[in-house]
Design an enzyme around this catalytic site. Structure first.
Site, short mmCIF file in Angstrom:
data_model
loop_
_atom_site.label_atom_id
_atom_site.label_comp_id
_atom_site.label_asym_id
_atom_site.label_seq_id
_atom_site.Cartn_x
_atom_site.Cartn_y
_atom_site.Cartn_z
N LEU B 244 0.82 -1.21 0.00
CA LEU B 244 0.00 0.00 0.00
C LEU B 244 0.86 1.27 0.00
O LEU B 244 1.80 1.39 0.78
CB LEU B 244 -0.88 -0.02 1.26
CG LEU B 244 -1.96 1.07 1.31
CD1 LEU B 244 -2.99 0.85 0.21
CD2 LEU B 244 -2.61 1.08 2.68
N ASP B 245 0.53 2.21 -0.87
CA ASP B 245 1.23 3.50 -0.97
C ASP B 245 2.70 3.36 -1.35
O ASP B 245 3.49 4.28 -1.16
CB ASP B 245 1.14 4.31 0.34
CG ASP B 245 -0.30 4.66 0.72
OD1 ASP B 245 -1.18 4.53 -0.15
OD2 ASP B 245 -0.53 5.04 1.87
N GLU B 246 3.08 2.20 -1.87
CA GLU B 246 4.50 1.98 -2.16
C GLU B 246 4.77 1.70 -3.64
O GLU B 246 5.90 1.42 -4.02
CB GLU B 246 5.02 0.78 -1.34
CG GLU B 246 5.02 0.99 0.16
CD GLU B 246 6.15 1.89 0.63
OE1 GLU B 246 7.05 2.20 -0.16
OE2 GLU B 246 6.10 2.31 1.80
#
Lengths: 301, 301, 301, 301
Positions: B244-246
């Site tokens: 996530l968010d990476e």
């Protein structure tokens, strides 16, 4: 935010002696890119960066810049130019082209008057190794900046210009510049160069104008800008041509100002924009990123 | 100043049916550009724009995007792909490549929750002909935006997601999306997609995060930003991945804020940045400008 | 475009000895602005610029900065402070305030290690008269920058710091700084200051961090940024506090980068942002534009 | 990066009915700020935001904007105006002033031709509650945008303008506008308004020009910009005056363009700048942030 300078990031580091550049433009003909890349492949060169564009996809002229690496570039460059002329320039009627060694910095001469900000930006970056050029001479119509320039280990020549000696002064400038430099940069040189100078100096001349051209052409642009109440001031770097303030634009930028800024503040604020725009224009020109065609430029950055 | 969006300027006008694109990356081998351009020349294609770069001039991988024109592209595209596979992909061990028709817009599906600003930016540009894609479906976990979406003539499917039905909801999403779309864009879709969804949906998924990643990862980034007293807020568009968010970042931008801005003002101000960043990311992806490699991207804009 | 620096435009010119500043914040109480302006009117002072804001219009604290002119300011300033304390500070329970003479530049000490770009920006602007401060001392844990600093006519003191002598080194620093300077600025000083140092040095300490905080806290932010594939890099100037990289932010800015930029290029590009952000923070602080409250700042620019 | 719009952050949220604004300018006289703030304190009003500046600290005119809160503002506003006239306007010879209720949006009429981007930006923001104004009428010399405008619930009046009926058309426009609106905004209205119209319409008229004035005055600025090879294009919002394209500038901004952009692309790209600049100018005007003096403006943002 700082606008992307488009500077050659690799040039900011040490440049490989194997690195060369081809820059060219010509009328669009199928096969020209294949010819260039096959020429390089046959020469054992490896393309590491390339940009190509056209101003009109329906048969407009094409502009190409290729960065390559090849062993023994310095020894082979004349041979490569000859081969390129035969295999690409002639069959495709290339209008303008050059093959350069990236590690050989352009020879730059600076002309300046009394304002030092553009000159200092150049010298300061150059000394830090951030500007991959060889600055070799500073000419000024005033003696003021001599000590500062010489402290960088650079020759400074004071050539006074009056309304009576303009022709002989230009003769002396040309004698120093012609054949010795690849580009002359006017770092706020406050004299108008004659058409004869531009013809005889034998290399491109870059000028910085302290306004967002074509707004505020001519003298005292910051005073003009203040009277007009603009909300942004700008600067423009362009090639000097016979038409004052009308040459092909290389780069422009602006800064926000407001009602608190008087003319002196606009000048102060504008100086930072002038420095940044001037630096980018000189750097891009010296990295063979600027292709000139008529009164406009293609800048691969 | 508006940052250069890097959008395909030609795409902003009507796109020629003769226009195709080759996008590829591979390990650096001498001759690969010559092979690509000779392949195109032999096919009677004319290169009108090309970009090539490498992340490391000493033998790093090369990334290439070529825009060409050739007669009867639609009829010949399969043949071109076969030929390209034989003459370029195999001999040069190209890792990833595609040949596309520029005039055939990517099929786009949108996932959204209740915030409408990113969705509206997309639909508004699309209706004006400024976004060269085919939007075909909007899926939401809330019914609220249905009427607005349908007023654009687009199907809107409400698939509620609760903590109990997440798997079956994703099944329904996948059934609608898989094989039907070239890209799924999450226009502030406030549910976390499972790894299974990302694997099975069969196409890239673009997400917009309302912070300048990696700052303020996770929930309530504007609240976090306000507490920290930052002077700029940002937004990040990236490919969704299992982390996530990476995922690989496609585009980011920021806006200046100050002490007068409370959390609600940051949200309002941030929404404009989210819209702009999201639009650019979707447009660049759909114009085959984004090449993904590991956790980073090369964006030719 | 260059972001508005918000610098005091008048400060860029010669500053009148009659010019004073009142900076204060307090809980919101009706009448406080009237009390301040009446105090100034009664003193024969003329308000030439004022800014007031609150972080919450429903009873939040108010922040005020007033620039005024009054005859014989230098002779009368103590009397003005006493009067202000009686007529404004006490009745309105002002939490923090000061009255300063604009023409008296803050006394600035610089701490630096080996990177010279932030230091040079400061010294260069200062020598040109563009930074209205009195730089009085440069302290470094390395000897390298001594000759450069001394060429500006400034004292340079080399205080080596090792893991064994940190306490005695800080003692020596404090001895030189305490009571002698109004602000200490860390121009890329690569040692972590102890809490004791921050308590005992007796004035604010400004630091520049080479990332867009809170992203990439800690060491090697450009390496972190490169690995993450960000599209913008940034810099943050903040007051140093006991929590490393967590102090109140004064200013931030970013620059666009792309796939061509390796870590060295990010450092080079970042250095320009660091310089600009650091300069603005120091200038704004020294022009009494920054009011600190908890972990955030109000910046009147 | 998005430039700080300077919009009233509080206005973006619901505006308190207790919130009022004083805007004024006058010759500089000691005590004027004290008079204003004492007037407010005596009225029981609380100042929550104030800005004051002068274009010349040596006795230049002062410009003041104060936001305050007071109970029962709507009921008391006439009384406040009378009191203000007696206590401030007369003794200090205030040249121009107004006291307004922040929660009462300005009455806005729009004039438009066929280009819809500036109009849509306005209507779209207005419907979302992001633009604190009351749009009441759209007048066009073409019928094309009628359905779109009416879908927002707004009256649309088509008043054709030919070279023969210009006077009677303006009569009809004036009849609809005069006394009914606080400001008329020309959202790319492609007719030149007569001096008589400007005199008789009875309120300020804001125009958006599609160039960075004073560059490219007159017709076809994007064509002019393309021929000149500029690297930035811009837009300018200004008050319409008798001198075409010469009125006081409220806001300007620019976008970067390059050699790939043909005239159509400049138009497309420019439209986004026009929208943004136009929106800011209308919003700032309607938030009483713009003070006009001669041919320039002071904008508190």
């Amino acid at each position: 935010m700082t606008i992307l300078t488009g500077a050659n990031r690799r040039a900011e580091q040490s440049i490989s002696p194997e690195e060369g550049r081809i820059v060219m433009h010509c009328a669009d003909r199928p096969g020209v890119v294949a010819a260039v890349s096959t020429f390089l492949a046959d020469a054992g060169a490896n393309i590491i960066e390339s940009d190509q564009t056209t101003t009109d996809p329906d048969g407009g002229p094409i502009f190409l810049r290729v960065v390559f690496r090849v062993a023994d570039l310095a020894a082979r460059i004349d041979e490569l130019r000859e081969e390129f002329a035969i295999r690409v320039v002639e069959p495709f009627a290339v209008e303008e082209w050059r093959i350069t060694q990236a590690a050989v910095g352009k020879r730059v001469a600076v002309m300046v008057s009394k304002y030092d900000h553009c000159l200092m930006e150049l010298l300061w970056r150059w000394r830090r190794g951030e500007l991959p050029v060889n600055i070799g001479l500073v000419i000024s119509n005033h003696p003021d900046l001599g000590p500062e320039v010489r402290s960088f280990g650079l020759p400074f020549v004071h050539i006074p210009v009056t309304k009576d000696n303009k022709e002989s002064a230009e003769n002396e400038q040309i004698r120093l510049l012609k054949d010795n430099f690849d580009v002359v940069v006017m770092a706020r040189y406050m004299q108008i160069l004659s058409n004869r100078f531009l013809r005889e100096v034998g290399c491109p001349v870059i000028n910085i104008h302290h306004s967002f051209l074509p707004a505020f052409i001519g003298a005292s642009p910051y005073l003009q800008a203040h009277s007009r109440g603009v909300k942004l001031i700008g600067a423009t770097a362009h090639y000097a041509t016979e038409d004052l303030d009308e040459g092909p634009i290389i780069e422009q930028d602006v800064a926000r100002v407001n009602h608190d800024d008087n003319v002196a503040a606009l000048q102060r604020r504008g100086a930072d924009i002038e420095r940044a725009v001037f630096l980018r224009a000189v750097q891009w020109h010296c990295e063979d990123r600027v292709l000139r065609r008529g009164n406009t430029t293609v800048v691969f950055n």
